[in-house]
Design a protein around this motif. Structure first.
Motif, short mmCIF file in Angstrom:
data_model
loop_
_atom_site.label_atom_id
_atom_site.label_comp_id
_atom_site.label_asym_id
_atom_site.label_seq_id
_atom_site.Cartn_x
_atom_site.Cartn_y
_atom_site.Cartn_z
N VAL A 9 16.71 20.02 36.72
CA VAL A 9 16.11 20.39 38.00
C VAL A 9 17.23 20.55 39.02
CG1 VAL A 9 14.50 19.76 39.84
CG2 VAL A 9 13.99 19.14 37.46
N ILE A 10 17.26 21.70 39.68
CA ILE A 10 18.29 22.00 40.68
C ILE A 10 17.64 21.98 42.06
CG2 ILE A 10 19.89 23.75 41.53
CD1 ILE A 10 20.15 24.71 38.61
N GLU A 11 18.13 21.10 42.92
CA GLU A 11 17.66 21.01 44.30
C GLU A 11 18.59 21.86 45.17
OE1 GLU A 11 15.18 19.52 45.83
OE2 GLU A 11 14.61 17.65 44.81
N LEU A 12 18.11 22.98 45.67
CA LEU A 12 18.95 23.86 46.48
C LEU A 12 19.34 23.22 47.81
CD1 LEU A 12 17.38 27.38 45.86
CD2 LEU A 12 19.17 26.18 44.58
N ARG A 13 18.54 22.30 48.28
CA ARG A 13 18.87 21.59 49.52
C ARG A 13 20.26 20.97 49.43
NH1 ARG A 13 15.11 17.92 49.22
NH2 ARG A 13 16.45 16.45 48.16
N ASP A 14 20.60 20.43 48.26
CA ASP A 14 21.89 19.77 48.08
C ASP A 14 23.05 20.77 47.96
OD1 ASP A 14 20.46 17.40 48.03
OD2 ASP A 14 20.28 17.41 45.83
N ILE A 48 11.90 27.97 35.97
CA ILE A 48 10.81 27.73 36.92
C ILE A 48 11.42 27.82 38.31
CG2 ILE A 48 9.15 26.03 37.78
CD1 ILE A 48 9.13 24.86 34.89
N ALA A 49 10.88 28.69 39.15
CA ALA A 49 11.45 28.91 40.48
C ALA A 49 10.38 28.60 41.53
CB ALA A 49 11.94 30.35 40.62
N VAL A 50 10.67 27.62 42.38
CA VAL A 50 9.68 27.16 43.36
C VAL A 50 10.28 27.22 44.76
CG1 VAL A 50 8.06 25.34 44.00
CG2 VAL A 50 8.80 25.56 41.61
N SER A 51 9.59 27.88 45.67
CA SER A 51 10.05 27.97 47.06
C SER A 51 8.94 27.57 48.01
CB SER A 51 10.49 29.40 47.38
OG SER A 51 10.83 29.53 48.76
N PRO A 52 9.28 26.91 49.12
CA PRO A 52 8.31 26.78 50.19
C PRO A 52 8.14 28.16 50.84
CG PRO A 52 10.43 25.93 50.90
CD PRO A 52 10.57 26.28 49.45
N ILE A 53 6.99 28.41 51.43
CA ILE A 53 6.74 29.68 52.09
C ILE A 53 6.92 29.52 53.60
CG2 ILE A 53 5.06 31.51 52.51
CD1 ILE A 53 6.15 31.35 49.63
N PHE A 54 7.84 30.32 54.14
CA PHE A 54 8.09 30.35 55.58
C PHE A 54 7.87 31.78 56.06
CE2 PHE A 54 11.39 26.93 54.53
CZ PHE A 54 10.50 25.90 54.74
N LEU A 92 6.03 20.02 42.74
CA LEU A 92 5.41 21.06 41.94
C LEU A 92 6.33 21.50 40.81
CD1 LEU A 92 3.05 22.96 41.49
CD2 LEU A 92 4.05 24.53 43.18
N ALA A 93 7.63 21.59 41.09
CA ALA A 93 8.59 21.94 40.04
C ALA A 93 8.57 20.92 38.92
CB ALA A 93 10.00 22.05 40.63
N VAL A 135 14.19 25.33 39.54
CA VAL A 135 14.90 25.45 40.81
C VAL A 135 13.91 25.18 41.94
CG1 VAL A 135 16.12 27.02 42.38
CG2 VAL A 135 16.57 27.11 39.91
N SER A 136 14.23 24.20 42.78
CA SER A 136 13.37 23.86 43.91
C SER A 136 14.11 24.10 45.21
CB SER A 136 12.95 22.38 43.83
OG SER A 136 12.35 21.97 45.06
N ALA A 137 13.48 24.86 46.12
CA ALA A 137 14.10 25.14 47.41
C ALA A 137 13.47 24.31 48.52
CB ALA A 137 13.98 26.62 47.74
N GLY A 138 12.81 23.22 48.16
CA GLY A 138 12.22 22.35 49.16
C GLY A 138 13.26 21.73 50.06
N LEU A 139 12.89 21.47 51.31
CA LEU A 139 13.84 20.93 52.27
C LEU A 139 13.61 19.46 52.58
CD1 LEU A 139 13.96 23.89 54.85
CD2 LEU A 139 15.48 23.44 52.89
N GLY A 140 12.41 18.97 52.37
CA GLY A 140 12.09 17.59 52.71
C GLY A 140 12.40 16.62 51.60
#
Length: 215
Positions: free
Chosen positions: A53-58, A90-96, A30-31, A17-22
């Motif tokens: 692979v799941i793109e949360l942006r979508d 696998i859980a990947v997040s950008p840090i804000f 990284l995912a 799971v990727s929470a990237g926005l770009g």
């Protein structure tokens, strides 16, 4: 049943799971690296691996609607079923602001808080500075511990300097951390029995009511 179908049913289900926005997203990169490294270790044992692979942006709008209504739409339900049916996550997040993103947290908020119990999870994050790496331990790890997942010891953080001048994840210490985390996740997945085949899709509540009405 064909040999191909049997191999698919016996495949280890690995979901990232990727929470990237770009676009492209360093979180997605990284995912992908973590999923590839984990898959390499599992296939070395002779077991096929199905990687999703799941793109949360979508799914951002679907996630917001799911939080408001309490009912996930078709796309969000498919993503939730993939995550809860995986043998490894696998859980990947950008840090804000020194924590995971709101999109990342919202996605796991729409998943039943018992659905990941006992599931091996590799946590990872990306950010603009190495100082944010502590968010893995004070934000992501407690989240998945609360969900009663089994979080691998090695958490992976990637700052811009970790990628190298060419955007290569093999640069520096990052490659070693990716390898170590993949080893740990693969070891936990080997100890789990194959996941059951996904259940048939749930009939929407409105359709169930319609079926009960007299002709």
């Amino acid at each position: 049943m064909s040999e191909r179908s049997e191999r698919f049913m016996n495949a280890a289900r690995l979901v990232a799971v990727s929470a990237g926005l770009g676009t492209p997203s360093s979180s997605r990169l990284l995912a992908d690296r973590l999923a590839a490294a984990t898959r390499e270790r599992l296939t070395a044992d002779g077991r096929p691996v199905e990687v999703t692979v799941i793109e949360l942006r979508d799914l951002a709008t679907d996630i917001a609607n799911g939080l408001v209504t309490g009912f996930p739409g078709t796309r969000l339900r498919t993503a939730i079923e993939a995550v809860t049916g995986a043998e490894g996550l696998i859980a990947v997040s950008p840090i804000f602001s020194a924590s995971y993103s709101g999109l990342f947290k919202s996605f796991f908020d729409v998943i039943d808080n018992t659905a990941l119990a006992g599931r091996p999870v590799l946590i990872a994050a990306t950010g603009g500075t190495a100082r944010h790496s502590l968010a893995l331990e004070h934000a992501l790890r407690p989240l998945f511990t609360y969900l009663r997942a089994i979080v691998v010891p090695t958490a992976v953080y990637a700052a811009p300097e970790d990628w190298g001048s060419g955007g290569d994840a093999g640069a520096g210490d990052l490659a070693a951390r990716v390898d170590r985390a993949a080893d740990e996740l693969a070891a936990l997945m080997r100890d789990r029995p194959p996941a059951a085949a996904p259940a048939e899709s749930v009939v929407p509540f409105a359709e169930q009511l319609a079926a009960l009405r007299p002709e």
